[in-house]
Every structure is written in structure tokens, then in C-alpha cells.
Design an enzyme around this catalytic site. Sequence first.
Site, PDB file in Angstrom:
ATOM      1  N   CYS A  24     -71.965  80.087 -29.733  1.00 38.13           N
ATOM      2  CA  CYS A  24     -72.632  81.028 -28.836  1.00 38.13           C
ATOM      3  C   CYS A  24     -72.578  82.424 -29.433  1.00 38.13           C
ATOM      4  CB  CYS A  24     -71.966  81.011 -27.467  1.00 38.13           C
ATOM      5  SG  CYS A  24     -72.665  82.260 -26.369  1.00 38.13           S
ATOM      6  N   CYS A  35     -67.927  81.964 -20.556  1.00 41.93           N
ATOM      7  CA  CYS A  35     -67.457  80.645 -21.011  1.00 41.93           C
ATOM      8  C   CYS A  35     -66.204  80.877 -21.863  1.00 41.93           C
ATOM      9  CB  CYS A  35     -68.539  79.954 -21.830  1.00 41.93           C
ATOM     10  SG  CYS A  35     -69.982  79.500 -20.879  1.00 41.93           S
ATOM     11  N   GLN A 231     -73.736  71.824  -5.786  1.00 41.01           N
ATOM     12  CA  GLN A 231     -72.877  71.687  -6.959  1.00 41.01           C
ATOM     13  C   GLN A 231     -73.674  72.125  -8.195  1.00 41.01           C
ATOM     14  OE1 GLN A 231     -69.791  70.585  -6.202  1.00 41.01           O
ATOM     15  NE2 GLN A 231     -70.040  69.417  -4.318  1.00 41.01           N
ATOM     16  N   TYR A 260     -67.317  69.685   5.774  1.00 33.94           N
ATOM     17  CA  TYR A 260     -67.828  70.644   4.787  1.00 33.94           C
ATOM     18  C   TYR A 260     -68.969  69.962   4.016  1.00 33.94           C
ATOM     19  CZ  TYR A 260     -63.115  72.513   5.641  1.00 33.94           C
ATOM     20  OH  TYR A 260     -61.959  72.962   6.217  1.00 33.94           O
ATOM     21  N   GLU A 310     -70.745  70.858   9.079  1.00 32.31           N
ATOM     22  CA  GLU A 310     -70.955  71.970   8.154  1.00 32.31           C
ATOM     23  C   GLU A 310     -71.173  73.244   8.971  1.00 32.31           C
ATOM     24  OE1 GLU A 310     -71.347  72.897   4.804  1.00 32.31           O
ATOM     25  OE2 GLU A 310     -72.140  74.774   5.604  1.00 32.31           O
ATOM     26  N   ASN A 356     -64.624  68.265   1.462  1.00 32.60           N
ATOM     27  CA  ASN A 356     -65.032  68.949   0.233  1.00 32.60           C
ATOM     28  C   ASN A 356     -65.115  70.447   0.546  1.00 32.60           C
ATOM     29  OD1 ASN A 356     -68.096  69.168  -1.724  1.00 32.60           O
ATOM     30  ND2 ASN A 356     -66.023  69.396  -2.408  1.00 32.60           N
ATOM     31  N   CYS A 383     -62.554  71.816  -5.667  1.00 30.96           N
ATOM     32  CA  CYS A 383     -62.846  72.616  -6.863  1.00 30.96           C
ATOM     33  C   CYS A 383     -61.666  73.525  -7.194  1.00 30.96           C
ATOM     34  CB  CYS A 383     -64.118  73.435  -6.669  1.00 30.96           C
ATOM     35  SG  CYS A 383     -64.001  74.601  -5.299  1.00 30.96           S
TER      36      CYS A 383
HETATM   37  C1  LIG Z   1     -67.729  73.116  -1.774  1.00 31.13           C
HETATM   38  S1  LIG Z   1     -69.072  73.230  -0.633  1.00 31.13           S
HETATM   39  C2  LIG Z   1     -69.386  71.518  -0.408  1.00 31.13           C
HETATM   40  C3  LIG Z   1     -70.753  71.160   0.059  1.00 31.13           C
HETATM   41  C4  LIG Z   1     -71.131  69.688   0.001  1.00 31.13           C
HETATM   42  N1  LIG Z   1     -70.049  68.797   0.275  1.00 31.13           N
HETATM   43  C5  LIG Z   1     -71.799  69.348  -1.304  1.00 31.13           C
HETATM   44  O1  LIG Z   1     -71.382  68.424  -1.990  1.00 31.13           O
HETATM   45  O2  LIG Z   1     -72.772  70.041  -1.662  1.00 31.13           O
HETATM   46  C6  LIG Z   1     -68.281  73.730   0.824  1.00 31.13           C
HETATM   47  C7  LIG Z   1     -69.169  73.783   2.041  1.00 31.13           C
HETATM   48  O3  LIG Z   1     -68.345  74.114   3.166  1.00 31.13           O
HETATM   49  C8  LIG Z   1     -69.072  74.930   4.044  1.00 31.13           C
HETATM   50  N2  LIG Z   1     -68.074  75.614   4.893  1.00 31.13           N
HETATM   51  C9  LIG Z   1     -67.390  76.739   4.639  1.00 31.13           C
HETATM   52  N3  LIG Z   1     -66.532  76.994   5.634  1.00 31.13           N
HETATM   53  C10 LIG Z   1     -66.663  75.988   6.526  1.00 31.13           C
HETATM   54  C11 LIG Z   1     -66.027  75.685   7.753  1.00 31.13           C
HETATM   55  N4  LIG Z   1     -65.079  76.492   8.260  1.00 31.13           N
HETATM   56  N5  LIG Z   1     -66.391  74.582   8.416  1.00 31.13           N
HETATM   57  C12 LIG Z   1     -67.372  73.771   7.926  1.00 31.13           C
HETATM   58  N6  LIG Z   1     -68.006  74.017   6.771  1.00 31.13           N
HETATM   59  C13 LIG Z   1     -67.652  75.103   6.067  1.00 31.13           C
HETATM   60  C14 LIG Z   1     -69.889  75.809   3.122  1.00 31.13           C
HETATM   61  O4  LIG Z   1     -71.010  76.349   3.811  1.00 31.13           O
HETATM   62  C15 LIG Z   1     -70.271  74.830   2.013  1.00 31.13           C
HETATM   63  O5  LIG Z   1     -71.498  74.201   2.296  1.00 31.13           O
END
Ligand SMILES: C[S@@+](CC[C@H](N)C(=O)[O-])C[C@H]1O[C@@H](n2cnc3c(N)ncnc32)[C@H](O)[C@@H]1O
Length: 424
Positions: A24, A35, A231, A260, A310, A356, A383
Amino acid sequence: MPQPLPLPTFHPDQTPLAAPAPDCAYFDAGACRSCALIETPYAQQLRAKEDRCRALLPGVAAEAWLESVAGGVRGFRNKAKLVVGGEAGHVTLGILGPDGHGVDLRECLIQSPEIHAAIPAIARLLEESGLAPYDVPGRRGELKFVHVTSSPTGQLMLRFVVRTAHAADRLAKLTQRLTDLVPNVEAASVNLLPEHKAVLEGDEERALIGSSLTMQLGNISLHLLPRSFFQTNTPVARALYAQAAEWVAEVQPASLWDLYCGVGGFALHCAPAGQGASDLSGDSGSGSASQHAPVPSGTAAVGPVVTGVEISEAAVASAQRSARDAAIDARFIAADATAFALGSSASEAPEMVIVNPPRRGIGADLAGWLEQSQINHVIYSSCNPESLARDLAAMPGFTVRRARVFDMFPHTAHLEAMLLLERV
Ligand SMILES: C[S@@+](CC[C@H](N)C(=O)[O-])C[C@H]1O[C@@H](n2cnc3c(N)ncnc32)[C@H](O)[C@@H]1O
């Protein structure tokens, strides 16, 4: 049971694991250090992530760890959040340098080919607009960021983040020019961020073209809205959802919550296809007891009764649309995940839960609720291995049956890890 997608498997003698570290020029010149690990051979990066996970999760038996899913060496990022710099008529698209001025990164090698191909055309549009890039030290100018997301079919979603309504109007007048220059744009919007602050978007979004980007994953289409989470590495996301579907199929729960759930990636891959999806996916709201009630049966579908939860109502609407389109029996509810779980009665609790969460993890309350529940299986996709380890420590009633690293973020220390937990 849903048919799991085939999982990619990589061996040390195959690409991308054996690929040499890519060269890079931006990194070499010190222009971009995002990176941070790009000079480390990929196989070594992946081993370091595995070692870190094993060190943070010493309770996971060695045989529980499955072979990691590699994330690729170049072209793997489906999203770019580009800082607009330079001058009116001569813009840079990339990052903010240490002096507060833009650094052009249009040849960045980790962006998807579609994003890479579109950047010169986007720059041209901005140059033709005559609008001035926002000057951070001087707090003047109009154009702040362009967020670009690419779909597996090569379509794009563009968001132009600007300071004033004047700039938004100017870009709206160039909508036809945008489609001429970037014919594969499926959705475009202008986002207004009038304040001088270190955030990537403001509250107001004005649609220019379409409303969502279709992420076609096998026979499931996820619909990303401008603010939706997705993702960042599409092949790894597919592997993640396929792995979860495989573990769910092994456990065969009668009911499953996807907490989530975002736009529904896990839920839609784990739910059965059926006739009644359009009737079942319309629930929304927060807190009422009826939200926890099982979805009525009576369809031909075989598989768990799936409920996605969510916080974002827009993401829930997208998930409901995907379920309807694919005739998948799943319902989605806009609620806080912890409040939803803690507000349910013992009889409403499912047999299996997928979580998640964002980087902060699920936290003590939800971990404590899972620990005290009758739920026998949990899939935890994280993550952040540090918050994952903290949450697991609060759930001593579970043991880790399987664990796998999904390298969503090559060339950085970040990673996704997914675990199948079983009550002991
Ligand atoms: C890491 S992302 C995972 C999204 C999904 N599982 C995917 O694979 O795309 C975390 C998600 O949690 C949601 N989130 C954040 N705080 C939350 C809460 N207190 N209750 C429910 N969802 C929440 C966010 O809006 C986001 O969409």
C-alpha cells in the site's frame, strides 16, 4: 430447518491466507495508517487474532475452536466513509490528515471494486457542483463526507454529508448528472450536518434516488437504509449467518430470538420459509406483553418461531420487508433488547437466543437474565472479544461448545468472534 449456506473454508496453503502482504503506497508514505497491520502477512494477522481470542477466553476448550474464516487481503470492504477535502473544483476523497486537511485515498486497495471504480466519478460530480469542501480548521465550506456502500450485485448507495441546505439543493439539482456518472447507484441521499463536530452524519436525510440498497445474500434480500448497520465485509457476513443457521439447525429449537437484529441478517437466515410471513412480520412497538407471544403456527414451515429485536425502527421495517419478500416466517420488533428480554415472562422466553450487540456487549442485565433463564442455547456474535469475555464471565451456567473467528476487518486488530453456548 433452513438449509445453511456452504461455509467458506480456507487452508494455510491457499489464498488469501498465503497471500503476501499487499503493497500500500499510502501506508508506505505515512499518508494513511488505518490498516495498521497491512505489512504483516495475512496468515500471521489471523493467527494473532486467534491467539488473542484464546487468551481472552481461556475457558473455551481447544477442540471447540473451529478453523477461522478469513476476510481477504484486498477489495473486501463494502463501505467507505470518505472525507471530502481540497478545494472547490479540485476535491480529495479519503481521510482527514493530522493537519485537519483532506488526504486523497482513491486508490485504497481494501475498498470493493465497485467503490474503487465509482470514486473518480463521485469526485467529478462534486467538482462540477462548484461547492467548496468543508475546511475543518477554518470551519467553512460545504462538502463534508461521502459515504459509499456497495452490494454483492455491484449496486451502490451514496450519502453526501453537507453543511447547509444550499449545498443539499445544489446536489439535488445534479441528480440526473449523478446517475449519468455513476449508473449503478441504487440509492442516494443528502445528509445535513450543520454543526462543527466530530461526527459522520447529522439528523436530516433528504432522498435523491431510491430509498434503500438491496444486499442480495443467496435467496434473502436485506434492505439497507442510509442509517442501517451492515457488516462491513459481505462474504464474511454471509459465512457468519450461514454458521449461525447451521448451529440453529443442529440445536433445533422451537423458538429463537435474534437480539440486536439490525436489518435481520441472523433471523432471516435461521427462520423457516413459509406461507404466512406477510401476516406475521408486521408487529412493531415496544414493551407490551403481546410482543413476546409466540407467532401463530399454521404455515407449512418447519423450524423455529423467530423474533428479531432491534432498537432502530427503520431497520425493523427493512427486516419486515425482507421477510415478506422471501415469505419467511419471522417477526421483528422495535425495542431495547434488554428491556424486551427482562419484560418477558418465563413462558414467553424462547429456547434459543442469538445476540449480536454493539462493541459495548450485552451488559450485566441481559447476561444475568440469560444466566437465570431456562434458555439452553445462546449464539453470541461479537465484534469485541473484551466485552464478550466480560459478558461470558457473567454467564457461568453456560459452556462454550463451538467458537470461531470471522475476520471481518483484515489488516486491523479488529475481529468478529461467534460462539455457541450450551447450558451445563
Ligand atoms: C453489531 S450490530 C448487529 C446487527 C445485525 N445483527 C447484523 O448482523 O447486521 C448491532 C445492532 O444493535 C442495534 N442496537 C443498539 N443498541 C440496541 C439496543 N439497546 N437494543 C436493541 N438493539 C440495539 C444497532 O442499531 C445495530 O443494528
